[in-house]
Write an enzyme that holds these catalytic residues in place. Structure first.
Site, short mmCIF file in Angstrom:
data_model
loop_
_atom_site.label_atom_id
_atom_site.label_comp_id
_atom_site.label_asym_id
_atom_site.label_seq_id
_atom_site.Cartn_x
_atom_site.Cartn_y
_atom_site.Cartn_z
N ARG A 111 10.65 -5.86 11.41
CA ARG A 111 10.65 -7.66 11.95
C ARG A 111 11.07 -7.74 9.66
NH1 ARG A 111 5.41 -11.07 11.91
NH2 ARG A 111 6.13 -12.34 12.30
N LEU A 112 11.48 -9.03 10.68
CA LEU A 112 11.43 -9.89 9.36
C LEU A 112 10.57 -11.54 9.62
CD1 LEU A 112 12.94 -10.58 6.42
CD2 LEU A 112 15.12 -11.92 8.24
N CYS A 171 15.70 -9.73 13.74
CA CYS A 171 14.82 -8.89 13.88
C CYS A 171 16.12 -7.75 13.70
CB CYS A 171 13.64 -8.19 13.98
SG CYS A 171 12.28 -9.98 14.39
N ASN A 186 14.29 -10.13 18.88
CA ASN A 186 15.36 -10.46 18.35
C ASN A 186 15.55 -11.76 18.02
OD1 ASN A 186 17.47 -10.41 15.76
ND2 ASN A 186 18.58 -9.21 16.97
N GLY A 187 15.80 -12.14 17.29
CA GLY A 187 15.92 -14.37 17.31
C GLY A 187 14.49 -14.89 17.13
N ILE A 191 30.74 -20.10 -2.33
CA ILE A 191 31.27 -18.92 -2.54
C ILE A 191 32.51 -18.82 -3.11
CG2 ILE A 191 31.62 -17.24 -0.78
CD1 ILE A 191 30.91 -15.03 -2.42
N SER A 248 24.57 -22.59 9.40
CA SER A 248 25.52 -22.10 9.23
C SER A 248 26.88 -23.31 9.89
CB SER A 248 26.07 -20.74 8.87
OG SER A 248 27.59 -21.11 8.53
N ILE A 302 9.24 -14.87 9.87
CA ILE A 302 10.20 -16.43 9.75
C ILE A 302 9.27 -17.22 10.54
CG2 ILE A 302 11.69 -17.93 10.41
CD1 ILE A 302 12.78 -15.26 8.55
N LEU A 332 24.34 -22.78 4.28
CA LEU A 332 25.76 -22.64 3.50
C LEU A 332 26.54 -23.54 3.57
CD1 LEU A 332 25.87 -18.39 5.43
CD2 LEU A 332 24.76 -19.09 3.99
#
Length: 590
Positions: A49-50, A2, A75-76, A293, A369, A52, A266
């Site tokens: 907010r995202l 977030c 956030n986290g 990538i 990752s 999760i 990733l």
């Protein structure tokens, strides 16, 4: 994952809702699924907010608990939140939501400021405690989640990104001489509490800060990395350490599956990300989504590692996605990539992570990752020379710093010429207790400082630009603490990361383990030519750059005349480093 922000006013005036709204809106991509502001008298918090963990609105923030008199923005992710929640329930607490957010708030009420020592995860949070009219700020041990602030006698403002913080207004945008010295020596790393903007600070990794109603602030460190071994650990042999490593790493990877949405990986094709895929497969995960990538080759420098990521994808039968990026994608996306940087980050692979994250976010909201393994397990080429070093600070500076102090003085305008801040910083860090061997001093500095403001910040900023959450199991603090205690010869020998490679042999194909070390390559930003050269020249020869008077014209001209000959000891382009600084300042109107 977030974005958080807020304002606390010390002179009795009310917090400014419009100010908080401007900061909050600047961070929409960090949390596009919900945004809100809460103010009460002289304090005001904002949150993006995202979703999760706990996808319901019950975990929306700012999280207010009127009964306990606490307000939280966070956030986290706290990976052990379910276990802590059970302990708190047994202690008599009642919950209105199912996520980690409320667990932090209750944990603070139950255990006070020591609550941070119980959290396993990545976090930056701020709590307003109306019982004693104080603010408590905290950041995770490895600094995975950012927290910037600006404090004066009148107010404190904070945010998850530096450009967002500048939306608060009233902040002089002057360049710090000390921070510029760090930037030009540590390949853009500016260690906490400093940033390039004088007076704008960031809370250090493993640190807390308590701010009282009158503005008095106390900052504390609650975690440090100790490389010493007790008498029992001194008797461990290589196999003992390898088994401990295997068990602890598996726990770290499993912890990062805690989510109410699918988690991908990733996959660069290197040892670290390949091992994460292998461990997830061994843990029983099916249909793992992996993403790689690649870029155009420049000269003899290959631009992708698909050969190796394909091996892992086939071996474990992952749902693999390959993204081939060419110049038609890189140059048009560079401005937005730089816009996403909280601070200028010179690493070539920022644009790689940016483009990769844009594509990955179409498929998943969370990825694991492999960042951190090189710093934790000694994978870089500058560690072997440190094994026999008799003069650690000098030897480290010679292999790590981008330029000498004299070259710095020759490159910048005279108002930025001062003492050798970077060398002084290295010597201070190397003199701290807890790491006796020269190579351990280097590993500690890289793990707790350089890592935080280079690859960790890069991953946070670039994934957040796509509203994607990245989790880094190699930075699980229990794994980092274990790695520090492993004798350095078990890590540094056989080309680096020796014990990690041996632990991986039971998990992933040897062809990936024994391959030459690679990087996340973007050769066009290392060997600058063609359209890239023209693009960069326009930046460093712009009137804005000239009027700013940070870098001397004669130094810029020397870099432009022969960019391929001005490569740093860590193989970065000095021209790109100088151009990126100016590019970032222009993009953020500083």
């Amino acid at each position: 994952m977030c974005g958080i922000c807020g304002e606390i006013v010390f002179d009795g005036a009310a917090a400014n809702k419009e100010t908080i709204a401007r900061i909050n809106n600047k961070m929409t991509r960090r949390g596009p699924e919900h945004g809100a502001i809460y103010t009460k008298g002289s304090m005001g918090f904002g949150h993006r907010r995202l979703k999760i963990i706990d996808l319901s609105d019950a975990s929306n923030q700012p999280f207010v608990d009127e009964k306990l008199g606490l307000v939280l923005v966070f956030n986290g992710a706290i990976y052990n939140y379910k276990a802590l929640r059970e302990r708190l329930i047994q202690a008599g607490y009642r919950f209105s939501s199912k996520g980690d957010t409320e667990t932090i708030l209750k944990a603070y009420h139950c255990w006070g400021e020591a609550c941070v020592e119980k959290f396993n995860g990545m976090f930056a949070f701020v709590i307003y405690d109306q019982r004693n009219d104080t603010v408590f700020m905290a950041r995770d041990r490895l600094g995975i989640k950012p927290l910037y602030y600006h404090k004066t006698d009148r107010r404190l403002v904070f945010a998850s990104s530096l450009p967002a913080l500048l939306e608060a207004g009233g902040i002089k945008k002057e360049i710090s001489s000390r921070a510029l010295h760090y930037y030009m020596h540590f390949h853009a790393v500016v260690p906490a509490p400093y940033t390039l903007i004088q007076g704008v600070n960031k809370l250090g990794p493993g640190a807390t800060m308590t701010v009282k109603r009158n503005g008095a602030a106390v900052e504390k460190s609650y975690w440090s990395l100790d490389f010493s071994r007790d008498s029992q650990e001194e008797r461990y042999d290589f196999e003992d350490w390898k088994q401990l490593l295997s068990d602890t790493l598996m726990k770290a990877v499993k912890r990062r599956l805690v989510a109410d949405v699918p988690v991908g990986v990733l996959l660069s094709g290197g040892l670290d990300s390949s091992l994460i895929v292998g461990l997830l497969a061994h843990a029983g995960q099916e249909n793992i989504k992996t993403f790689s990538i690649g870029f155009e080759t420049v000269g003899k420098e290959k631009g992708d590692e698909f050969e190796y990521s394909d091996i892992i994808a086939r071996h474990f039968g992952t749902d693999h996605h390959k993204i081939q990026a060419d110049a038609s994608l890189v140059l048009p996306n560079l401005p937005d990539c730089v816009q996403a940087m909280s601070e200028p980050m010179v690493s070539h692979d920022c644009i790689g992570f940016y483009l990769l994250s844009q594509e990955v976010a179409k498929h998943v909201k969370v990825v694991q990752s492999g960042q951190g393994a090189d710093e934790i397990f000694g994978g870089y080429h500058w560690y072997p020379p440190m094994m026999d070093s008799q003069n650690p600070a000098t030897d480290y500076a010679s292999v790590f710093c981008d330029r000498s102090h004299q070259e710095f003085c020759d490159s910048v305008h005279k108002r930025f010429r001062n003492k050798d801040f970077s060398r002084e910083f290295i010597e201070q860090q190397f003199a701290l207790p807890g790491a006796h061997a020269a190579v351990d001093k280097a590993l500690r500095m890289d793990a707790t400082i350089m890592l935080v403001d280079d690859p960790v910040k890069r991953v946070d900023n670039m994934t957040m630009a796509a509203s994607l959450e990245a989790r880094v199991p190699f930075l699980d603090h229990e794994l980092v603490e274990l790695a520090a205690k492993i004798p350095p010869e078990f890590k540094i020998s056989h080309g680096g990361k020796h014990i990690l490679k041996e632990a991986a042999r039971d998990i992933i194909p040897s062809k990936v383990i024994d391959r030459p070390k690679g990087y996340f390559p973007v050769p066009a930003l290392k060997y600058i030519r063609g359209k890239y050269y023209d693009f960069i020249k326009n930046i460093v020869k712009s009137p804005a750059c000239k009027n700013r008077e940070i870098i001397q014209d004669v130094y810029i001209d020397s870099l432009l005349a022969a960019p391929d000959t001005h490569i740093t000891p860590l193989r970065g382009s000095k021209l790109w480093q100088v151009a990126l600084l100016e590019f970032w300042l222009q993009e953020h109107r500083i």
